[in-house]
Motif scaffolding. Structure first.
Motif, PDB file in Angstrom:
ATOM      1  N   LYS A 182      -0.871  -3.828  10.426  1.00 33.38           N
ATOM      2  CA  LYS A 182      -1.772  -4.173   8.952  1.00 33.38           C
ATOM      3  C   LYS A 182      -1.067  -3.405   8.085  1.00 33.38           C
ATOM      4  O   LYS A 182      -0.635  -2.269   8.119  1.00 33.38           O
ATOM      5  N   SER A 183      -0.756  -4.130   7.100  1.00 34.52           N
ATOM      6  CA  SER A 183      -0.008  -3.653   5.921  1.00 34.52           C
ATOM      7  C   SER A 183      -0.475  -3.807   4.672  1.00 34.52           C
ATOM      8  O   SER A 183      -0.028  -3.675   3.530  1.00 34.52           O
ATOM      9  N   HIS A 184      -2.008  -3.946   4.558  1.00 35.04           N
ATOM     10  CA  HIS A 184      -2.852  -4.016   3.354  1.00 35.04           C
ATOM     11  C   HIS A 184      -4.031  -3.410   3.722  1.00 35.04           C
ATOM     12  O   HIS A 184      -4.557  -3.065   4.825  1.00 35.04           O
ATOM     13  N   ASP A 185      -5.054  -3.374   2.541  1.00 37.53           N
ATOM     14  CA  ASP A 185      -6.137  -2.867   2.585  1.00 37.53           C
ATOM     15  C   ASP A 185      -7.428  -3.786   2.826  1.00 37.53           C
ATOM     16  O   ASP A 185      -8.472  -3.261   2.755  1.00 37.53           O
ATOM     17  N   TYR A 186      -7.001  -4.997   2.912  1.00 43.72           N
ATOM     18  CA  TYR A 186      -8.100  -5.866   3.036  1.00 43.72           C
ATOM     19  C   TYR A 186      -8.441  -5.937   4.659  1.00 43.72           C
ATOM     20  O   TYR A 186      -7.634  -5.813   5.552  1.00 43.72           O
ATOM     21  N   HIS A 187      -9.618  -6.333   4.749  1.00 43.55           N
ATOM     22  CA  HIS A 187      -9.968  -6.793   6.200  1.00 43.55           C
ATOM     23  C   HIS A 187     -10.248  -8.262   6.227  1.00 43.55           C
ATOM     24  O   HIS A 187     -10.979  -9.095   5.649  1.00 43.55           O
ATOM     25  N   ASP A 233     -13.574  -0.642   8.819  1.00 44.07           N
ATOM     26  CA  ASP A 233     -12.760  -1.920   8.334  1.00 44.07           C
ATOM     27  C   ASP A 233     -13.262  -1.874   6.807  1.00 44.07           C
ATOM     28  O   ASP A 233     -12.458  -2.694   5.848  1.00 44.07           O
ATOM     29  N   HIS A 234     -14.424  -1.412   6.422  1.00 47.14           N
ATOM     30  CA  HIS A 234     -14.520  -1.239   4.827  1.00 47.14           C
ATOM     31  C   HIS A 234     -13.687  -0.191   4.094  1.00 47.14           C
ATOM     32  O   HIS A 234     -14.326   0.959   3.827  1.00 47.14           O
ATOM     33  N   THR A 235     -12.431  -0.449   3.939  1.00 45.62           N
ATOM     34  CA  THR A 235     -11.492   0.308   2.990  1.00 45.62           C
ATOM     35  C   THR A 235     -11.982   0.318   1.678  1.00 45.62           C
ATOM     36  O   THR A 235     -12.967  -0.373   1.124  1.00 45.62           O
ATOM     37  N   VAL A 283     -10.904  -0.955  -1.000  1.00 45.86           N
ATOM     38  CA  VAL A 283     -10.668  -2.246  -1.728  1.00 45.86           C
ATOM     39  C   VAL A 283     -11.721  -3.340  -1.250  1.00 45.86           C
ATOM     40  O   VAL A 283     -12.367  -3.713  -1.943  1.00 45.86           O
TER      41      VAL A 283
END
Length: 273
Positions: free
Chosen positions: A5-10, A72-74, A76
């Motif tokens: 995973k290379s992003h802050d989205y779920h 999972d709730h980063t 962003v």
């Protein structure tokens, strides 16, 4: 690395709840229409649809709570959840704009038919005393706004006991508001049917009363989660959303009290009951 995973989205996996919720809402709406048109078994279809909607809500939101616990709730994702809640409250504001619009249209431009007589409230209408139960309910909601704020500040400072106590107080005040409003409706000197006054009054205040019930259930769910230890000072969007919703309900009631109970009934005879 593949799959890293290379992003802050779920990214959500495939989920049946959106389509199930759509069909549940269709069953509920169809049953309601059948019931209003006196079609056989319409009430049973509506009740079944309501049960399906509630089950989908519980399952879907349960998934969201599970995502929060899984991390999972980063930041962003949390920001976008807040944007979603803000837009939802904004859409609710538009509902109330419609009811207020109807009220002002009826009151500023009353019908000249004999039943209304070109005056507002219409001839022969006795209004509810705004400084009796409506004023009491106003004070109750204002107090509930302070208790939910108390609970929020307690949560931010890691005071779980204060969080639970504040939620209990808010829930009890919300239940008291609903009880008083039900009594007021049962003893109202006018009916929903007939003149515009009753229809506009019950739609505006009743729609708000429905929101109080929803907000109370929202807070009860948060109370259960508080007992389970779900919230932390840094991660508590579920509670924050409930608090925003409750403050929205409080503010709308202030406008309802001033425009419908006080201004909307000014000059009319007050019901003695």
């Amino acid at each position: 690395m593949a799959g890293a995973k290379s992003h802050d989205y779920h990214i959500l996996p495939p989920d049946p709840y959106p389509i199930l919720s759509a069909f549940a809402a269709l069953i509920l709406a169809s049953g309601g229409i059948m019931y209003m048109h006196n079609i056989a078994y319409g009430g049973f279809v509506a009740i079944g649809g309501l049960i399906c909607v509630l089950a989908c809500m519980a399952g879907w939101w349960g998934r969201v709570i599970g995502e929060a616990k899984a991390g999972d709730h980063t930041p962003v994702v949390g920001l976008h959840l807040r944007y979603g809640m803000i837009l939802f409250i904004a859409s609710e504001v538009m509902f109330f704009v419609g009811w207020f619009w109807a009220w002002f249209d009826f009151s500023l431009f009353p019908s000249t038919v004999d039943a209304v007589g070109g005056v507002w409230p219409p001839k022969g209408i006795e209004v509810i005393n705004p400084f009796a139960f409506p004023l009491l309910n106003t004070l109750i909601l204002l107090c509930s706004g302070t208790t939910v704020t108390w609970a929020h500040h307690a949560l931010l400072h890691g005071d779980r006991r204060g969080l639970i106590q504040g939620l209990w107080c808010t829930i009890l005040l919300g239940a008291l508001f609903s009880t008083i409003q039900a009594y007021e409706y049962a003893h109202a000197p006018f009916a929903f049917k007939g003149l515009n006054y009753g229809a506009a009054f019950f739609m505006a205040t009743g729609f708000h009363g429905f929101h109080v019930l929803v907000g109370t259930i929202f807070l009860i769910v948060n109370l259960i989660r508080a007992y389970k230890g779900d919230f932390t000072p840094k991660q508590h969007f579920g509670f924050e959303a409930a608090a925003w919703y409750w403050h929205f309900v409080d503010v709308v009631w202030l406008f309802l009290f001033v425009t419908i109970y006080v201004w909307g009934g000014w000059g009319a005879p007050i019901h003695a009951g």
